[in-house]
Design an enzyme around this catalytic site. Structure first.
Site, mmCIF file in Angstrom:
data_model
loop_
_atom_site.group_PDB
_atom_site.id
_atom_site.type_symbol
_atom_site.label_atom_id
_atom_site.label_comp_id
_atom_site.label_asym_id
_atom_site.label_seq_id
_atom_site.Cartn_x
_atom_site.Cartn_y
_atom_site.Cartn_z
ATOM 1 N N CYS B 130 65.389 -59.574 53.442
ATOM 2 C CA CYS B 130 64.854 -60.608 54.578
ATOM 3 C C CYS B 130 63.635 -60.021 55.021
ATOM 4 O O CYS B 130 63.421 -58.927 55.411
ATOM 5 C CB CYS B 130 65.803 -60.447 55.689
ATOM 6 S SG CYS B 130 65.157 -61.464 57.120
ATOM 7 N N GLY B 217 59.810 -73.022 49.352
ATOM 8 C CA GLY B 217 59.610 -74.215 48.992
ATOM 9 C C GLY B 217 58.959 -74.271 47.337
ATOM 10 O O GLY B 217 58.659 -73.277 46.868
#
Lengths: 251, 304
Positions: B130, B217
């Site tokens: 993360c 994306g």
């Protein structure tokens, strides 16, 4: 309850500086929409949808009106859509303004800039239900003013412009002192405006509609969070709001 | 009839498609759109030991063919997740993968232990990648020794298979992959987001309050494909592939690169039905490109 629907563009026009009014047709969404809710609109192949509040709703023609300001690539692209094009929309989304208030009450609507549109749908709905409406609407300048006649039909309306080029000069909070005879206030606008409004109207019952950059728009991604006085310490603007009682959130 | 099923350590998948961690919450919102029985698995939002409230807003920003996010691992804490979210997902006939995160090796171990005591979670996804929290996450994911240490410690504290989620923010991802394989990882999950930044012109400030965010994306798909391609031929453990998947053709591309299953993240925001739509379309795409099963396609893009 929201659905993913196609909405046909019935009309689109520039209504004020960098501000577009678009009328969309879809039976399911117009049947289910309530004041304060928004649409999450897919624009071309943009990765993220754009949340835009509902400015008006006509149950007879199945039409929804939205107003948006061109502030970036997404809204610019949306402004280029033509009549007859279809939009992929998630909606209606969110918990809107509470409307079950006693008839004959007086409601003050306080809108700032592109925060004005949802208050029109709300004001119209409340007036139809016997509520007295007063409105104070703030804009940057004369070129930005829209919907003044629409609000005047609902009740006493004061227009304020920051540069004084139209109506009163200053901020919406500057004209509130002489307009404190109301039972509830409902507001939508820039966060600094909402903050000063809440402080000026301390002790009054009020509801505010908030905006934030959103991801999913359905409550899953936790992008549009704001601190709240509840057990979990936060609220989601998209699915818990976008309208909140001023007592329950910290902005 | 095209066979979409795939067997992975701890996971008997009816199809290779699952929502990616953090993009699907704990499934409640998307369950209002379609029946989650449809999914091969669900990867839950990251769990930490204590509740986390995440980063200030704005937390997301659109970019060309993608988006940045810096949510900051907001979650109610592992105990609450086990009490309220796992039972919700258990109603569905799908596999549950718990994504675990922490600020210290001890925290990873504690969270792993907590999930080990439920019998409703099928696998762990070890989040050492993360980019949006100051401590933990990425610091474990960019150093092969640290990655191996946390993998080994978590493996010792659970009976569940462990899929290590790799960061693309490294110069040699193969080295990290090999290190966690040697430390006992049962599988890999790759890739997490790439650290990025966008500056807002009117305010002259980074648009994301955290300054940096993770880029996801379609913009990152070629990077994911390249990294999976490089790693899959160097390890003997299966890979759950992710990064910009938007359609069934993309799934096949990940399979060809060497992934055995795929996760879909950002695309859920555009189309809440995307996982279900891709599952429905996958047989057609496999057939079109000459495959009768998912299994057949895995690694078939790798050139010797």
């Amino acid at each position: 309850m929201m659905k993913r629907e196609k909405m046909r563009i019935v009309s689109t026009r520039v209504i004020a500086k960098e501000t577009i009014e678009m009328v969309l047709e879809n039976k399911w969404i117009s049947t289910h929409a309530s004041p304060g809710q928004f649409l999450h609109i897919q624009i071309g192949s943009h990765t993220l949808r754009r949340p835009i509040s509902i400015a008006d709703c006509n149950h007879v023609t199945n039409e929804i009106t939205i107003l948006f300001k061109i502030t970036g690539d997404g809204t610019r692209h949306l402004g280029e859509y033509q009549v007859g094009n279809y939009l992929d929309v998630l909606g209606p989304i969110g918990n809107g303004f509470p409307t079950n208030i006693t008839a004959q009450s007086t409601v003050l609507l306080v809108g700032g800039g592109i925060g004005v549109p949802p208050l029109y749908f709300l004001g119209k709905f409340l007036k139809e239900n016997g509520i007295n409406i007063k409105a104070v609407l703030g804009f940057q300048g004369e070129d930005h003013v829209f919907y003044e006649p629409n609000f005047r039909e609902l009740g006493e309306t004061i227009i304020v412009t920051n540069d004084g080029s139209y109506g009163e000069k200053g901020y919406v909070t500057d004209v509130l002192e002489n307009n404190l005879a109301f039972d509830y206030y409902y507001s939508c606008g820039p966060t600094p405006m909402l903050r000063s409004l809440i402080s000026v109207l301390k002790g009054k019952k009020g509801y505010i509609s908030l905006e934030e950059r959103m991801g999913c728009g359905v409550g899953a991604c936790l992008a549009c969070i704001l601190p709240a006085k509840n057990e979990r310490g936060y609220k989601k603007i998209c699915s818990d709001g976008p309208v909140f009682n001023v007592e329950e959130v910290t902005i | 009839m095209t066979n979409l099923a795939i067997e992975l350590p701890g996971l008997s998948l009816k199809n290779p498609v699952m929502p990616a961690s953090g993009c699907f919450g704990f499934g409640r919102e998307y369950a209002t759109f379609y029946n989650l029985n449809k999914l091969g698995a669900v990867i839950m939002k990251a769990a930490t030991m204590q509740e986390r409230l995440g980063n200030p807003t704005p937390r997301v920003a659109e970019t060309a063919s993608g988006m940045l996010n810096a949510i900051g691992l907001q979650n109610p804490g592992v105990t609450k997740i086990i009490e309220t979210e796992v039972p919700f997902l258990s109603q569905f006939n799908t596999n549950i993968i718990a994504n675990i995160a922490g600020s210290s090796l001890e925290e990873y171990v504690e969270v792993a232990r907590a999930f080990n005591e439920t019998d409703q979670v099928h696998a762990l996804e070890l989040n050492i990648s993360c980019p949006n929290v100051k401590e933990g996450g990425l610091q474990f994911g960019t150093d092969p020794l640290m990655a191996a240490r946390v993998t080994e410690a978590v493996k010792k504290s659970t009976n569940l298979p462990v899929y290590v989620k790799l960061s693309p923010n490294v110069s040699d991802i193969v080295q990290i992959a090999k290190a966690v394989e040697a430390a006992g990882a049962d599988g890999l999950s790759m890739i997490n987001t790439l650290t990025g930044m966008q500056i807002h012109l009117p305010s002259r400030r980074p648009l994301i309050a955290n300054k940096t965010g993770g880029l996801s994306g379609p913009a990152i798909k070629p990077i994911a494909i390249r990294m999976i391609y490089e790693v899959s031929s160097q390890v003997n453990i299966p890979i759950i592939g992710m990064g910009g998947i938007q359609r069934a053709e993309d799934v096949l591309e990940f399979l060809l690169a060497g992934a055995s299953a795929v996760a879909i993240g950002t695309a859920n925001f555009q189309n809440p039905f995307i996982c279900a739509d891709i599952i429905d379309d996958l047989p057609r795409v496999l057939k079109q490109y000459g495959f009768n099963s998912v299994r057949e396609a895995i690694g078939k893009g790798i050139v010797a």
